[in-house]
Design a protein around this motif. Structure first.
Motif, PDB file in Angstrom:
ATOM      1  N   GLY A   1     -74.054  31.565  -3.975  1.00 25.90           N
ATOM      2  CA  GLY A   1     -73.269  30.402  -3.735  1.00 25.90           C
ATOM      3  C   GLY A   1     -72.217  30.817  -2.645  1.00 25.90           C
ATOM      4  N   LEU A   2     -71.885  32.042  -2.569  1.00 24.43           N
ATOM      5  CA  LEU A   2     -70.914  32.627  -1.459  1.00 24.43           C
ATOM      6  C   LEU A   2     -71.519  33.372  -0.641  1.00 24.43           C
ATOM      7  CD1 LEU A   2     -67.988  33.434  -4.448  1.00 24.43           C
ATOM      8  CD2 LEU A   2     -68.793  31.312  -3.491  1.00 24.43           C
ATOM      9  N   SER A   3     -70.994  33.159   0.689  1.00 25.45           N
ATOM     10  CA  SER A   3     -71.493  34.097   1.625  1.00 25.45           C
ATOM     11  C   SER A   3     -70.707  34.557   2.632  1.00 25.45           C
ATOM     12  CB  SER A   3     -72.526  33.226   2.543  1.00 25.45           C
ATOM     13  OG  SER A   3     -73.678  32.958   1.681  1.00 25.45           O
ATOM     14  N   VAL A   4     -70.581  35.915   3.025  1.00 26.58           N
ATOM     15  CA  VAL A   4     -69.532  36.293   3.799  1.00 26.58           C
ATOM     16  C   VAL A   4     -70.452  37.423   4.841  1.00 26.58           C
ATOM     17  CG1 VAL A   4     -67.520  37.597   4.620  1.00 26.58           C
ATOM     18  CG2 VAL A   4     -67.496  36.414   2.679  1.00 26.58           C
TER      19      VAL A   4
ATOM     20  N   ILE B   1     -69.480  28.511   1.996  1.00 24.41           N
ATOM     21  CA  ILE B   1     -69.988  28.199   0.669  1.00 24.41           C
ATOM     22  C   ILE B   1     -71.197  27.209   0.763  1.00 24.41           C
ATOM     23  CG2 ILE B   1     -69.422  26.955  -1.646  1.00 24.41           C
ATOM     24  CD1 ILE B   1     -67.487  29.261  -0.688  1.00 24.41           C
ATOM     25  N   THR B   2     -72.361  27.778   0.145  1.00 29.31           N
ATOM     26  CA  THR B   2     -73.905  27.311   0.279  1.00 29.31           C
ATOM     27  C   THR B   2     -73.829  25.953  -0.461  1.00 29.31           C
ATOM     28  OG1 THR B   2     -74.479  29.363   0.364  1.00 29.31           O
ATOM     29  CG2 THR B   2     -76.123  27.513  -0.004  1.00 29.31           C
ATOM     30  N   PRO B   3     -73.535  25.676  -1.679  1.00 29.09           N
ATOM     31  CA  PRO B   3     -73.560  24.422  -2.091  1.00 29.09           C
ATOM     32  C   PRO B   3     -72.219  23.612  -2.081  1.00 29.09           C
ATOM     33  CG  PRO B   3     -73.083  25.927  -3.947  1.00 29.09           C
ATOM     34  CD  PRO B   3     -73.464  26.686  -2.638  1.00 29.09           C
ATOM     35  N   PHE B   4     -72.288  22.361  -2.439  1.00 29.36           N
ATOM     36  CA  PHE B   4     -71.034  21.673  -1.974  1.00 29.36           C
ATOM     37  C   PHE B   4     -69.809  22.150  -2.838  1.00 29.36           C
ATOM     38  CE2 PHE B   4     -74.709  18.872  -0.977  1.00 29.36           C
ATOM     39  CZ  PHE B   4     -74.413  18.539   0.523  1.00 29.36           C
TER      40      PHE B   4
END
Length: 350
Positions: free
Chosen positions: A119-122, A142-145
């Motif tokens: 759900g987290l991306s950097v 942030i991939t989901p809402f």
């Protein structure tokens, strides 16, 4: 988050406020009237009443959920280390922007640890990339809402403990000396002047100052005097052009020995620039330019000089490591400094 589908009916709008809309909803003209990712309020619910939809997908936030609008900036700010600032949100991500010209440093293991949290991306540029002020060096997303608050706070703790996941180290204000052997002008009379112009532009872009180059006869005593003179000016780095790198009896190598210098490595696993060499006189690195790198063409020299001007100690191990990615084709131009915006990275004047 808990997802649910809502069908149109008399009581469809009950309890929608506070939920996250999972998809865009369009009006009768096809324009988006309520955008996906939005936390619905009463005005949004009123607009939905007039839109021609048959089924809505929404997600209810749990008490410990953080919406992406809050989680994204928090993750981005923690990921941004020294020399990096957080930009305005764009297309669902937060850009991390170089606040100064320099070299990108990535905390690789902490980055992987943060990205291990679903759900987290950097995502970043490569470690060691040379950037100008204003370039985007990474992005946070942030991939989901929405994601659990504990997930975000754990990632923030990892990033902060590392001093940020991405940093930009500034170039130091170094004095660069240069000795040009007269043999360089034997092929073409303008070569010596062209070399000074090319090197001067590169050094200036990297934040340094090029001292007036000394032109030396190709004799051991003359080269020794020229090198000693440049060192006496207090140069932090010394560049030599016009040597015969494969000749152990080249006057430059003999002169370095006369000055108590030590060669670090002769020849490197990279092309173009495989005949590049590096020596050291006291604490001053001495760089021997290959003929292909004397003017506008980018070579291994353009990978090494930025690192030295950022304060890195370049030894035999660092030069050996250039073999990975050392086949410097046109597709590898991204590795070089962007000396001129109008040209490919690594290139200066013709």
């Amino acid at each position: 988050m808990q997802y649910r589908a809502v069908s149109r009916g008399e009581s469809w709008d009950g309890g929608l406020a506070g939920s996250v809309l999972v998809h865009d909803v369009r009006d009768a003209r096809g324009a988006v009237c309520v955008a996906k990712g939005r936390v619905l309020n009463l005005d949004d619910v009123a607009r939905l009443r007039t839109a021609p939809w048959q089924e809505l997908h929404v997600a209810a936030l749990a008490p410990d959920d953080m919406h992406e609008d809050d989680a994204g900036p928090r993750l981005a700010c923690a990921a941004a280390g020294g020399g990096v600032r957080v930009g305005e949100r764009s297309a669902g991500h937060w850009p991390l922007i170089a606040a100064r010209r320099g070299i990108v440093d990535i905390a690789i293991d902490p980055l992987a640890e943060v990205n291990g949290r679903e759900g987290l991306s950097v995502y970043t540029l490569f470690h060691g990339h040379v950037v100008d002020e204003g370039e985007v060096v990474a992005r946070a997303k942030i991939t989901p809402f929405a994601v659990p608050r504990g997930l975000v706070e754990g990632a923030v703790g990892v990033a902060r403990a590392a001093g940020g996941l991405v940093r930009v180290r500034a170039f130091r204000r170094a004095r660069v000396g240069a000795v040009v052997l007269t043999s360089l002008g034997e092929r073409q009379a303008t070569n010596i002047a062209r070399f000074g112009e090319s090197l001067g532009e590169k050094v200036s872009w990297l934040g340094g100052e090029l001292l007036p180059p000394i032109v030396s006869e190709t004799r051991r005593d003359a080269v020794t005097s020229a090198l000693r003179a440049e060192l006496g000016r207090g140069c932090d780095v010394l560049v030599v052009a016009g040597t015969r790198a494969m000749d152990e009896l080249d006057p430059t190598f003999l002169a370095l020995a006369d000055l108590g210098g030590q060669r670090v490595r002769q020849g490197v696993p990279a092309h173009p620039g495989s005949l590049f060499w590096i020596a050291r006189v006291g604490t001053v690195p001495v760089l021997g330019l290959p003929s292909c790198g004397l003017f506008s063409e980018a070579t291994v020299f353009d990978l090494v000089l930025p690192r030295i001007l950022c304060g890195d100690a370049i030894g035999a191990a660092e030069l050996a490591g250039l073999g990975h990615g050392g086949f410097l084709t046109r597709d590898m131009a991204f590795r070089f400094p962007p000396y001129r915006r109008s040209r490919r990275r690594g290139e200066v004047a013709d």
